[in-house]
Write a protein that holds these residues in place. Structure first.
Motif, short mmCIF file in Angstrom:
data_model
loop_
_atom_site.label_atom_id
_atom_site.label_comp_id
_atom_site.label_asym_id
_atom_site.label_seq_id
_atom_site.Cartn_x
_atom_site.Cartn_y
_atom_site.Cartn_z
N ARG A 74 0.81 -1.21 0.00
CA ARG A 74 0.00 0.00 0.00
C ARG A 74 0.85 1.26 0.00
O ARG A 74 0.35 2.33 -0.30
CB ARG A 74 -0.96 0.00 1.18
CG ARG A 74 -0.31 0.04 2.55
CD ARG A 74 -1.44 0.11 3.55
NE ARG A 74 -0.95 0.10 4.91
CZ ARG A 74 -1.75 0.16 5.95
NH1 ARG A 74 -3.04 0.25 5.78
NH2 ARG A 74 -1.28 0.14 7.16
N ASP A 75 2.14 1.13 0.32
CA ASP A 75 3.00 2.31 0.27
C ASP A 75 3.47 2.59 -1.15
O ASP A 75 4.01 3.65 -1.43
CB ASP A 75 4.21 2.10 1.18
CG ASP A 75 3.79 1.95 2.62
OD1 ASP A 75 3.12 2.87 3.11
OD2 ASP A 75 4.10 0.91 3.23
N ALA A 76 3.28 1.62 -2.06
CA ALA A 76 3.74 1.81 -3.42
C ALA A 76 2.74 2.59 -4.26
O ALA A 76 2.99 2.90 -5.40
CB ALA A 76 4.00 0.46 -4.08
N LEU A 77 1.57 2.91 -3.66
CA LEU A 77 0.51 3.53 -4.45
C LEU A 77 0.76 4.99 -4.76
O LEU A 77 0.06 5.57 -5.56
CB LEU A 77 -0.84 3.38 -3.73
CG LEU A 77 -1.39 1.95 -3.69
CD1 LEU A 77 -2.64 1.91 -2.87
CD2 LEU A 77 -1.68 1.47 -5.10
N PHE A 78 1.71 5.62 -4.09
CA PHE A 78 1.97 7.02 -4.42
C PHE A 78 3.47 7.30 -4.36
O PHE A 78 4.22 6.61 -3.68
CB PHE A 78 1.21 7.96 -3.47
CG PHE A 78 1.16 7.49 -2.06
CD1 PHE A 78 2.23 7.73 -1.20
CD2 PHE A 78 0.08 6.77 -1.59
CE1 PHE A 78 2.19 7.28 0.10
CE2 PHE A 78 0.05 6.31 -0.29
CZ PHE A 78 1.11 6.57 0.56
N GLU A 79 3.85 8.34 -5.08
CA GLU A 79 5.27 8.75 -5.14
C GLU A 79 5.70 9.32 -3.79
O GLU A 79 4.86 9.74 -3.00
CB GLU A 79 5.44 9.86 -6.18
CG GLU A 79 5.17 9.46 -7.59
CD GLU A 79 6.33 8.71 -8.19
OE1 GLU A 79 7.41 8.71 -7.60
OE2 GLU A 79 6.14 8.12 -9.26
N ILE A 98 -1.00 16.89 1.77
CA ILE A 98 -1.09 15.83 2.76
C ILE A 98 -1.18 16.42 4.17
O ILE A 98 -1.96 15.96 5.00
CB ILE A 98 0.13 14.88 2.66
CG1 ILE A 98 0.07 14.11 1.34
CG2 ILE A 98 0.19 13.91 3.82
CD1 ILE A 98 1.22 13.17 1.13
N GLY A 156 -4.63 17.62 4.67
CA GLY A 156 -5.48 16.46 4.88
C GLY A 156 -5.30 15.88 6.27
O GLY A 156 -6.27 15.52 6.94
N THR A 157 -4.03 15.81 6.70
CA THR A 157 -3.75 15.27 8.03
C THR A 157 -4.42 16.11 9.11
O THR A 157 -5.06 15.59 10.02
CB THR A 157 -2.23 15.24 8.28
OG1 THR A 157 -1.61 14.55 7.20
CG2 THR A 157 -1.92 14.56 9.59
N SER A 160 -8.31 15.76 8.90
CA SER A 160 -8.82 14.47 9.39
C SER A 160 -8.57 14.31 10.89
O SER A 160 -9.40 13.74 11.59
CB SER A 160 -8.19 13.31 8.60
OG SER A 160 -6.79 13.38 8.69
N SER A 161 -7.45 14.85 11.37
CA SER A 161 -7.20 14.77 12.81
C SER A 161 -8.28 15.51 13.58
O SER A 161 -8.81 15.02 14.58
CB SER A 161 -5.84 15.38 13.18
OG SER A 161 -4.82 14.76 12.48
N ILE A 210 -11.52 13.50 13.48
CA ILE A 210 -11.49 12.37 14.41
C ILE A 210 -11.62 12.86 15.84
O ILE A 210 -12.40 12.31 16.64
CB ILE A 210 -10.19 11.55 14.22
CG1 ILE A 210 -10.16 10.92 12.83
CG2 ILE A 210 -10.06 10.49 15.29
CD1 ILE A 210 -8.83 10.33 12.45
N TRP A 224 -17.34 14.46 20.80
CA TRP A 224 -18.80 14.34 20.78
C TRP A 224 -19.24 13.11 21.57
O TRP A 224 -20.17 13.17 22.38
CB TRP A 224 -19.28 14.24 19.33
CG TRP A 224 -20.76 14.13 19.24
CD1 TRP A 224 -21.65 15.16 19.30
CD2 TRP A 224 -21.53 12.94 19.07
NE1 TRP A 224 -22.93 14.68 19.19
CE2 TRP A 224 -22.89 13.33 19.05
CE3 TRP A 224 -21.21 11.58 18.94
CZ2 TRP A 224 -23.92 12.40 18.89
CZ3 TRP A 224 -22.24 10.66 18.79
CH2 TRP A 224 -23.57 11.08 18.77
N ARG A 262 -21.36 13.21 24.96
CA ARG A 262 -22.65 12.53 25.00
C ARG A 262 -22.73 11.64 26.25
O ARG A 262 -23.71 11.64 26.98
CB ARG A 262 -22.77 11.66 23.74
CG ARG A 262 -24.10 11.05 23.55
CD ARG A 262 -24.93 11.98 22.72
NE ARG A 262 -26.33 11.68 22.92
CZ ARG A 262 -27.28 12.16 22.14
NH1 ARG A 262 -26.98 12.97 21.16
NH2 ARG A 262 -28.53 11.86 22.38
#
Lengths: 274, 219
Positions: free
Chosen positions: A2-7, A17, A20-21, A24-25, A28, A34, A38
């Motif tokens: 799965r690490d080969a999927l991107f340069e 990235i 995005g990090t 997404s952090s 989460i 929440w 609750r």
């Protein structure tokens, strides 16, 4: 893989990235906050729901349940191993009638939920006047459903032994039975050991319906705790985590053994995760 | 109880129960596939919190005892102000558990694709999204047909947890225990349900093998 999927990222992608990090952090973290909020609003952090986890008696009781779970899981695992090998022998038999019969048996036990079989042992068998302790009403159905899957796992192991070995052994004058016992089985079993261990996870999960036959396993004892302390959410939460940790440990063991012996874990997708 | 008696008394309920089992199976399987795909994409993307979240998801839901999850949704969630009906609880439980196995299937599907293909795609200038959509997912889907067939059977068997909550109409497993509490049913009600399960599993297996033969990539 799965690490080969991107340069290796350049400056632009690195920025993307990073964004995005961060997003997404935050997302989460927001979900976690929440959930906690609750729980807090609903008063689930009240000490009355949690104090008994500080008492040894609580844990002793849960551990007793866990011992029950382990007892059923190990017994069912051993029976399923024996039956699985037996079914596999029947399945690979040269006699077409025999192999057909065992094919039906294997597919039958693979194709029905263990819960249904547990109800069969719990409701139907006693009505024919056969008395059985709760332990066996739970252990036998679990072993039967597991044995169907194990038979197929063993068969995969037998098929993984190179054909030339069987031919070589036969031409040395060994009988079919001897070839199976001395050449094929020892290797086949080595191939499938990791898969067998990961099947144990299925058996452990199956045991959690023990309350149907009122056998004191982990979940059943948890239910007793709940009625004693009137604290449903916290107890079920802790019990779910215990199950996850145990099965995670079993799984890791399987993966590690697979890596050591250079084999693959036969997919766990075939399990019926009741 | 004879077969005739059984069908005249409970025949309609069997039809309903079988329909309920099938409905929950189909809905759960479709939901699980969608979720599994999303989780898998998160697990292979370059954003590390999403990756870790995806891995964490799989570890949690493939190791939790399914019954304990159902019980949490049905009995514990109302304490948190979240009330779902019985069928929703069963379906959500099944989706969450099945998606973790589905994601594992996709991952091993991805692992069968040669690194050379990905490198070729990258040197052609394809972006991460393009590589996923045009190279990885089509192949991963094809090699995941057989494991996913097994998963569909597993999903059907998992819906038997519906017998642990007061589902209406009942599914096949719950119906057996219901019939046995109403009358001395003996082996027959059980056998009918078991044959419906095993027969359906057999048909799913046949269909899966046929599809696999057509779409399998020969390497």
């Amino acid at each position: 893989m799965r690490d080969a999927l991107f340069e290796a990222p350049g400056p632009k992608t690195k920025r993307k990235i990073l964004v995005g990090t961060i997003i997404s952090s935050i997302a989460i973290a927001a979900i976690l906050v929440w959930v906690v909020l609750r729980l807090y609003q609903m008063g689930q952090f009240d000490a009355s729901y949690w104090y008994f986890f500080g008492q040894w008696s609580t844990w002793r009781f849960l551990l007793q349940g866990l011992a029950g779970t382990a007892e059923v899981a190990v017994t069912a695992g051993v029976i399923a191993l024996a039956l699985g090998i037996l079914f596999m022998f029947g399945r690979i038999s040269k006699n077409r009638v025999v192999s057909g019969i065992f094919r039906v048996i294997i597919n039958f036990f693979r194709g029905i939920p263990s819960l249904l079989l547990i109800y069969f042992f719990f409701l139907v068998i006693p009505s024919y006047g056969i008395k059985m302790p709760a332990f066996w009403m739970l252990t036998l159905p679990i072993s039967l459903t597991a044995s169907g899957v194990l038979a197929e796992v063993f068969r995969a192991g037998v098929n993984a032994v190179p054909k030339g070995q069987r031919e070589a052994a036969l031409s040395l004058g060994m009988t079919e039975g001897k070839v199976l016992r001395k050449i094929i089985l020892p290797q086949a079993i080595r191939y499938v050991i990791p898969s067998l261990i990961s099947q144990l996870v299925v058996v452990v999960k199956d045991t959690s319906v023990a309350y149907v036959v009122s056998f004191p396993d982990l979940l059943q004892n948890a239910r007793v705790l709940i009625s004693n302390y009137d604290s449903l959410v916290s107890v079920y939460f802790v019990v779910a985590i215990i199950y996850i940790l145990i099965n995670y440990a079993i799984n890791e063991l399987a993966v590690r053994m697979a890596r050591q012996s250079g084999t693959k874990v036969v997919t766990r997708a075939q399990e019926n995760p009741v | 109880m004879s077969l005739q008696q059984l069908f005249s008394t409970y025949g309609g309920m069997y039809v309903k129960a079988y329909a309920a089992t099938l409905e929950m199976t189909v809905v759960s399987f479709v939901g699980a596939m969608v979720l599994a795909l999303l989780v898998t994409i998160a697990r292979v993307c370059p954003i590390s919190p999403l990756r870790r979240l995806g891995d964490f998801y799989v570890q949690v839901f493939r190791n939790v005892a399914t019954i304990s999850l159902l019980i949490i949704f049905y009995y514990a969630f109302p304490y948190l102000g979240i009330v779902w009906n019985e069928m929703t609880c069963v379906i959500v439980t099944t989706i969450l558990v099945a998606a973790s196995f589905g994601s594992e299937n996709f991952m091993s599907g991805i692992n069968t694709i040669g690194v050379g293909q990905i490198e070729a795609a990258r040197s052609l200038g394809l972006s991460f999204g393009q590589i996923l959509r045009q190279v990885v997912i089509p192949q991963a889907l094809r090699s995941a047909v057989l494991p996913m067939t097994n998963l569909l059977v597993a999903v059907m068997l998992t819906t038997a947890i519906g017998s642990q909550v007061p589902l209406n109409p009942q599914e096949l497993t719950g119906l057996v225990s219901y019939i046995n509490t109403m009358s001395v049913g003996g082996i027959l009600p059980f056998a009918v349900s078991a044959l419906l399960y095993a027969g359906t599993a057999f048909l799913i297996g046949l269909a899966g093998n046929a599809i696999d033969k057509r779409v399998r990539i020969l390497r």
